[in-house]
Design a protein around this motif. Structure first.
Motif, PDB file in Angstrom:
ATOM      1  N   GLY A 129      -4.937  -0.122   5.627  1.00 44.79           N
ATOM      2  CA  GLY A 129      -4.028   0.927   5.186  1.00 44.79           C
ATOM      3  C   GLY A 129      -2.694   0.865   5.919  1.00 44.79           C
ATOM      4  O   GLY A 129      -2.476   0.015   6.789  1.00 44.79           O
ATOM      5  N   GLU A 170      -2.812   1.881  -0.196  1.00 48.28           N
ATOM      6  CA  GLU A 170      -3.761   2.024  -1.307  1.00 48.28           C
ATOM      7  C   GLU A 170      -5.100   2.593  -0.845  1.00 48.28           C
ATOM      8  O   GLU A 170      -6.120   2.393  -1.502  1.00 48.28           O
ATOM      9  N   GLU A 171      -5.081   3.302   0.272  1.00 40.36           N
ATOM     10  CA  GLU A 171      -6.320   3.820   0.822  1.00 40.36           C
ATOM     11  C   GLU A 171      -7.084   4.701  -0.162  1.00 40.36           C
ATOM     12  O   GLU A 171      -8.315   4.643  -0.227  1.00 40.36           O
ATOM     13  N   ASP A 172      -6.372   5.529  -0.924  1.00 37.37           N
ATOM     14  CA  ASP A 172      -7.043   6.445  -1.850  1.00 37.37           C
ATOM     15  C   ASP A 172      -7.828   5.681  -2.908  1.00 37.37           C
ATOM     16  O   ASP A 172      -8.933   6.089  -3.292  1.00 37.37           O
ATOM     17  N   TYR A 188      -5.396   0.485  10.211  1.00 38.04           N
ATOM     18  CA  TYR A 188      -4.081   0.926   9.742  1.00 38.04           C
ATOM     19  C   TYR A 188      -2.971   0.134  10.427  1.00 38.04           C
ATOM     20  O   TYR A 188      -2.922   0.035  11.646  1.00 38.04           O
ATOM     21  N   SER A 196       0.912  -0.381  11.398  1.00 40.54           N
ATOM     22  CA  SER A 196       2.139   0.369  11.652  1.00 40.54           C
ATOM     23  C   SER A 196       3.275  -0.611  11.893  1.00 40.54           C
ATOM     24  O   SER A 196       3.048  -1.819  12.068  1.00 40.54           O
ATOM     25  N   GLU A 235       2.241   4.610   8.063  1.00 43.59           N
ATOM     26  CA  GLU A 235       3.366   5.456   7.636  1.00 43.59           C
ATOM     27  C   GLU A 235       3.168   6.033   6.237  1.00 43.59           C
ATOM     28  O   GLU A 235       4.007   6.788   5.743  1.00 43.59           O
ATOM     29  N   GLY A 236       2.062   5.669   5.585  1.00 46.52           N
ATOM     30  CA  GLY A 236       1.807   6.144   4.228  1.00 46.52           C
ATOM     31  C   GLY A 236       2.282   5.152   3.191  1.00 46.52           C
ATOM     32  O   GLY A 236       2.984   4.186   3.478  1.00 46.52           O
ATOM     33  N   GLY A 237       1.886   5.375   1.943  1.00 39.74           N
ATOM     34  CA  GLY A 237       2.309   4.509   0.850  1.00 39.74           C
ATOM     35  C   GLY A 237       1.378   3.357   0.577  1.00 39.74           C
ATOM     36  O   GLY A 237       1.692   2.464  -0.215  1.00 39.74           O
TER      37      GLY A 237
END
Length: 619
Positions: A298, A305-307, A324, A326, A301-303
């Motif tokens: 993942g 495809e974890e979901d 994750y 970073s 910072e977000g963005g």
């Protein structure tokens, strides 16, 4: 997955000197095989191996592996997925086995069939065999190039190894090939035959080479050609078969392939991005082996495809393991990744892959199954439908056509074949205009589909073959290097022999059309995965290079690109609007400082931390 090496001295050499050379190769590749390493020396010839134990963990399966009469010595990297079938055949032919490993099957196959054995192999492999009976060394690489062999020779020595750094640690760092860096900056890939270093070459996929030890000549021989597997009669016949029947066939082939790729005497996992390809491999693997572990990278910072990966995990009723990435992690590992690859980074997600492999290895997994190559086989990239539309447009250029004209490209002239008539294909595939070599290859591939009359269908199939021959190579190279950086074997169920043969003879309309890509694979996936995974837009293992990379003039000042390519550091900032190009420029700069300027890796890392990576955050 292991590391192999061969050292041949063209002059008499003491055994201890020869062993020292082999030990340098083994130490340089120790990460490829941390479980065992050894060497074999005979006069002026040596062969070495570092082992990552996966099948038959016993000492009997260690390498270099010798025949009972010690006339054949093997160093082998990879896995044979049909080794059990070949073993049964060899037993019927009178062979006896002392191990349960595929290693022994490889050696006895060569003893029985010679170099004809390579055609029988279904798997990924890089093989070195010292054949004393013929006074030769034979090296071979698998059909699609999943495993790598690099080589070098001069008037004193011949060296083969799994990684280029093993050769560099023996000969020093030679001059680099400027045209190769140009290729990388423009195309994001390099020539498959030559490395970035002058005099160091790559054995091509589907080829083997024979080193005659009496005169040290090297002969390259092809045993597999992808285009030769295109069967016009089968392709045309397949148009008459209902789509659902093709779906059934592919489903069956995938199940058999994944089952073979799961064979191991240690824990196995899958890479699951949440996209169709890796999720489908994961779903099939879970049905066959309920204990399989799945991994996802993942974005801190977000963005990412974890979901989607979580949706797959919930659907399959399995726990997913996350790591994750970073910005800080990315730049902290950039120099290590470039050193490991011996090239600038081809793909922005190289380091994300490394972190996934590292997590899996920390949890005791040694093998990861990947969805790589599905896009190249079945037309999965978003630009395929757009490119097909371009091939269907009306003629380019003068209405008289170019069939008897010449196209000027990269300072060379290449004659255009007769099928470049209206509507013409000359601008259909944008990559080839950068080099005449690509135009020649493009024409050669198009000839394979000369039996087709529809210009869009011909071009679409040629694009898929071209990507299998070129772009896929960079993906496999990255998967090998980033996996081996953490002693992980990455496996690729989609490029199993039977699936490749099926895919290249599957009519284009079952793969992609002007609106949809990867049609048949998505239809198979409907049997295993929820709609939100199948119907979502392709993301391609996202890494936010747009936010990670920014122009820092001080990093490029008086550096590799400025001194060797006459690009003032201040001008590089003008490319910052194209973050992908900035990524290539940055990794090329790091590579140049490392391998051309031969700066200390720690000092390069300090400079990166002082410019790009100004804070530290470990997640």
């Amino acid at each position: 997955m292991c590391g192999i090496g061969v050292y041949i001295s063209k002059n008499a050499v003491k055994k201890d000197v020869l062993c020292d050379k082999l030990n340098i190769i083994n130490r340089s590749q120790a990460h490829r095989g941390p479980d065992y390493s050894d060497t074999y020396c005979n006069k002026n010839v040596g062969i070495c191996h570092t082992r990552l134990s996966i099948i038959d963990l016993s000492e009997k399966a260690n390498q270099p592996f010798m025949s009972p009469d010690k006339q054949y010595i093997l160093s082998y990297n990879g896995e044979l997925y049909n080794f059990k079938e070949l073993r049964s055949i060899l037993i019927e032919l009178g062979h006896t086995f002392t191990t349960h490993s595929d290693t022994e099957v490889v050696l006895r196959s060569y003893m029985e069939w010679g170099t004809e054995a390579f055609v029988k192999f279904n798997g990924m492999f890089a093989i070195a065999i010292y054949d004393k009976t013929a006074d030769r060394i034979v090296l071979a690489r698998d059909r699609m190039g999943m495993k790598f062999i690099h080589y070098y020779q001069d008037d004193k020595q011949i060296i083969f190894a799994s990684e280029i750094k093993s050769i560099l640690n023996l000969i020093g760092i030679p001059e680099y090939r400027k045209e190769a860096i140009n290729d990388f900056l423009v195309l994001g890939q390099t020539n498959k035959t030559e490395s970035l270093f002058k005099g160091i070459f790559n054995l091509l996929p589907g080829k083997y080479c024979v080193v005659n030890l009496s005169d040290f000549t090297i002969k390259m021989i092809g045993y597999f050609n992808l285009q030769s597997k295109v069967d016009p009669e089968k392709y045309i016949y397949n148009k008459t078969i209902p789509f659902e029947r093709h779906v059934d066939i592919l489903d069956d082939l995938l199940q058999k392939s994944v089952e073979k790729h799961l064979v191991a005497d240690i824990p196995v996992g899958t890479l699951c991005s949440g996209g169709v390809d890796s999720s489908l491999v994961t779903a099939i693997a879970k049905r066959i082996n309920p204990d399989v572990k799945i991994y996802h990278g993942g974005i801190a910072e977000g963005g990412g495809e974890e979901d989607y990966a979580k949706i797959v995990a919930r659907h399959l009723g399995i726990e997913i393991n996350f790591t994750y990435l970073s910005k800080e992690k990315y730049f902290n590992d950039l120099t290590s990744a470039i050193y490991q690859q011996e090239t600038p980074c081809f793909h922005h997600n190289d380091i994300a892959l490394y972190h996934i492999c590292r997590l899996a290895r920390e949890q005791g997994v040694k093998v990861l199954l990947s969805g790589e190559s599905s896009d190249e086989l079945f037309g999965g990239y978003h630009w395929y439908p757009h490119l097909m539309k371009k091939t269907a447009f009306k003629g380019i250029g003068p209405s008289t056509g170019w069939s008897n004209e010449y196209l000027y490209t990269s300072g060379l002239f290449y004659r255009l074949p007769p099928y470049y008539e209206s509507p013409r294909l000359a601008n259909a595939y944008s990559l080839f205009v950068h080099q005449g070599e690509k135009l020649v290859r493009w024409n050669w591939i198009l000839d394979t589909f000369d039996f087709l009359h529809d210009v869009s269908e011909k071009a679409g199939n040629a694009i898929l073959i071209d990507n299998l021959l070129t772009f896929l190579n960079t993906l496999l190279y990255t998967a090998d290097r980033m996996g081996m950086m953490t002693s992980i074997e990455n496996r690729f169920p989609f490029i199993e022999n039977n699936i490749v043969d099926f895919a290249i003879n599957l009519p284009l309309e079952f793969k992609v059309d002007l609106c949809t890509n990867k049609k048949i694979l998505k239809r198979v996936a409907q049997r295993y995965l929820p709609a939100e995974i199948i119907d979502r837009p392709k993301r391609g293992f996202p890494t936010p290079v747009e936010s990670y990379f920014s122009f820092e003039e001080s990093f490029f000042k008086d550096g590799f690109l400025e001194n060797h390519f006459s690009v003032p550091a201040r001008y590089i900032g003008r490319t910052c609007v194209d973050k992908r190009l900035m990524f290539r420029l940055t990794t090329a700069e790091v590579w140049g400082r490392m391998f051309v300027f031969q700066e200390n890796i720690d000092s390069i890392q300090e400079k990166i931390n002082a410019t790009f990576n100004k804070s530290y955050q470990y997640i």
